[in-house]
Design a protein around this motif. Structure first.
Motif, mmCIF file in Angstrom:
data_model
loop_
_atom_site.group_PDB
_atom_site.id
_atom_site.type_symbol
_atom_site.label_atom_id
_atom_site.label_comp_id
_atom_site.label_asym_id
_atom_site.label_seq_id
_atom_site.Cartn_x
_atom_site.Cartn_y
_atom_site.Cartn_z
ATOM 1 N N ILE A 5 0.861 -1.176 0.000
ATOM 2 C CA ILE A 5 0.000 0.000 0.000
ATOM 3 C C ILE A 5 0.897 1.226 0.000
ATOM 4 O O ILE A 5 1.573 1.509 1.004
ATOM 5 C CB ILE A 5 -0.945 0.009 1.218
ATOM 6 C CG1 ILE A 5 -1.854 -1.220 1.201
ATOM 7 C CG2 ILE A 5 -1.776 1.287 1.243
ATOM 8 C CD1 ILE A 5 -2.734 -1.351 2.422
ATOM 9 N N SER A 202 -3.716 5.136 0.647
ATOM 10 C CA SER A 202 -3.075 5.049 -0.649
ATOM 11 C C SER A 202 -3.972 5.734 -1.670
ATOM 12 O O SER A 202 -5.182 5.858 -1.465
ATOM 13 C CB SER A 202 -2.850 3.591 -1.048
ATOM 14 O OG SER A 202 -2.431 3.481 -2.385
ATOM 15 N N ARG A 205 -5.814 1.726 -3.133
ATOM 16 C CA ARG A 205 -6.522 0.902 -2.150
ATOM 17 C C ARG A 205 -5.754 0.907 -0.842
ATOM 18 O O ARG A 205 -4.560 0.613 -0.814
ATOM 19 C CB ARG A 205 -6.668 -0.522 -2.678
ATOM 20 C CG ARG A 205 -7.337 -1.494 -1.721
ATOM 21 C CD ARG A 205 -7.630 -2.803 -2.423
ATOM 22 N NE ARG A 205 -8.652 -2.620 -3.434
ATOM 23 C CZ ARG A 205 -8.895 -3.492 -4.408
ATOM 24 N NH1 ARG A 205 -8.172 -4.577 -4.518
ATOM 25 N NH2 ARG A 205 -9.858 -3.246 -5.286
ATOM 26 N N GLY A 206 -6.437 1.244 0.254
ATOM 27 C CA GLY A 206 -5.801 1.303 1.559
ATOM 28 C C GLY A 206 -6.235 0.161 2.460
ATOM 29 O O GLY A 206 -6.804 -0.845 2.007
ATOM 30 N N HIS A 251 -11.113 -0.442 0.266
ATOM 31 C CA HIS A 251 -10.039 -0.692 1.219
ATOM 32 C C HIS A 251 -10.149 -2.084 1.842
ATOM 33 O O HIS A 251 -11.237 -2.660 1.944
ATOM 34 C CB HIS A 251 -10.072 0.344 2.339
ATOM 35 C CG HIS A 251 -9.635 1.713 1.911
ATOM 36 N ND1 HIS A 251 -9.100 1.983 0.674
ATOM 37 C CD2 HIS A 251 -9.648 2.900 2.572
ATOM 38 C CE1 HIS A 251 -8.798 3.266 0.588
ATOM 39 N NE2 HIS A 251 -9.127 3.851 1.730
ATOM 40 N N CYS A 281 -5.573 -11.105 -1.627
ATOM 41 C CA CYS A 281 -4.713 -9.918 -1.770
ATOM 42 C C CYS A 281 -3.826 -10.026 -3.000
ATOM 43 O O CYS A 281 -3.059 -9.144 -3.280
ATOM 44 C CB CYS A 281 -3.835 -9.772 -0.537
ATOM 45 S SG CYS A 281 -4.751 -9.357 0.955
#
Length: 281
Positions: A5, A202, A205-206, A251, A281
């Motif tokens: 991130i 970010s 995507r956080g 997120h 992920c």
């Protein structure tokens, strides 16, 4: 998991596993309902994780929460059903890191299963586990934990926290304070009056570390909260706000006590508010 991130390499690492009373974890939800999601043992206990976040950049090695640590007595370890050893230390070592490498520790709150590893035994003394780290704690959380008021301080263990102040490594923070570039604390209240979530931001995507606002994926439901929560309406409000933010921005959510799903996305749903999204992920 390989998750980056912004400048941060993110790893979900174990701070331990434990057994916890299911009625405490699920609050007002009847056992006939919650045991469909997580069966209990003969003592009405469910098996839970203590997930921590390791965030590394070129300049920082940061931990979010520290699990149970090494200070509990054999009797307490047995009572909590703790796994042998000190999983957080082992997880760091497996990545070539030692406690001296950690530069910052953010604690979501000061209950033993989140901050027990913040301090450790050195002979007869208890000292900060990470001697080169600054420890970030919400100001209200610290005030409650050290107040001596049994109505708010009964869930805290003195040797988990007092060495942080004595060493000069404690930094008290408030809502929206930035700890490092792209890492921000969010004062939620609810579970404790000083509970804080952590946001790793970010442009794309956080990640949101929820702490005990939503300890497992089952707690995605609005009314599912722990019986430890000091302010249930505030927990539900904070949960809804964080889920909405995460869903609308794609997120990741860290479910710090969920053994099966440590991290996922959440999506809005027309009938159930939110549902679990991608786990990949």
């Amino acid at each position: 998991m390989d998750l980056r991130i912004g400048p941060w390499q993110i790893d979900i690492i174990s701070g331990g596993e434990f057994m916890h009373d299911g009625g405490v974890l699920y609050g007002i939800v009847p056992k006939t309902i919650w045991e469909k999601f997580q069966p209990a043992d003969s003592l009405n206990r469910v098996h839970l994780a203590m997930h921590c976040v390791l965030a590394r950049s070129d300049e920082h090695v940061m931990l979010i929460d520290t699990g149970h640590g090494d200070k509990l007595s054999p009797l307490d370890r047995k009572s909590h059903g703790l796994m042998p050893g000190w999983p957080l230390r082992d997880a760091l070592a497996s990545r070539g890191l030692s406690p001296t490498d950690v530069t910052a520790v953010i604690l979501s709150h000061l209950h033993w299963d989140h901050c027990g590893g913040a301090t450790s035994r050195d002979g007869k003394d208890v000292v900060p586990t990470f001697p080169n780290a600054t420890y970030y704690v919400n100001q209200r959380e610290w005030e409650d934990a050290t107040s001596g008021d049994v109505n708010v301080s009964g869930g805290y263990v003195e040797e988990d926290i007092q060495p942080l102040a004595k060493s000069g490594q404690l930094a008290l923070v408030n809502h929206l304070d930035e700890i490092a570039p792209g890492i921000q604390v969010l004062h939620t209240g609810g579970h404790t009056r000083g509970h804080q979530a952590v946001l790793i931001k970010s442009a794309k995507r956080g990640l949101v570390f929820m702490g005990d606002i939503a300890p497992t994926t089952a707690h995605i439901r609005r009314m599912w909260c722990t019986s430890y929560d000091l302010d249930l309406p505030q927990t539900r409000k904070a949960k809804d706000e964080l889920f909405a933010y995460a869903a609308d921005n794609g997120h990741w959510i860290v479910w710090n006590h969920d053994r099966q799903t440590p991290i996922s996305q959440v999506n809005r749903h027309p009938k159930r508010d939110y549902v679990i999204g991608s786990r990949d992920c």
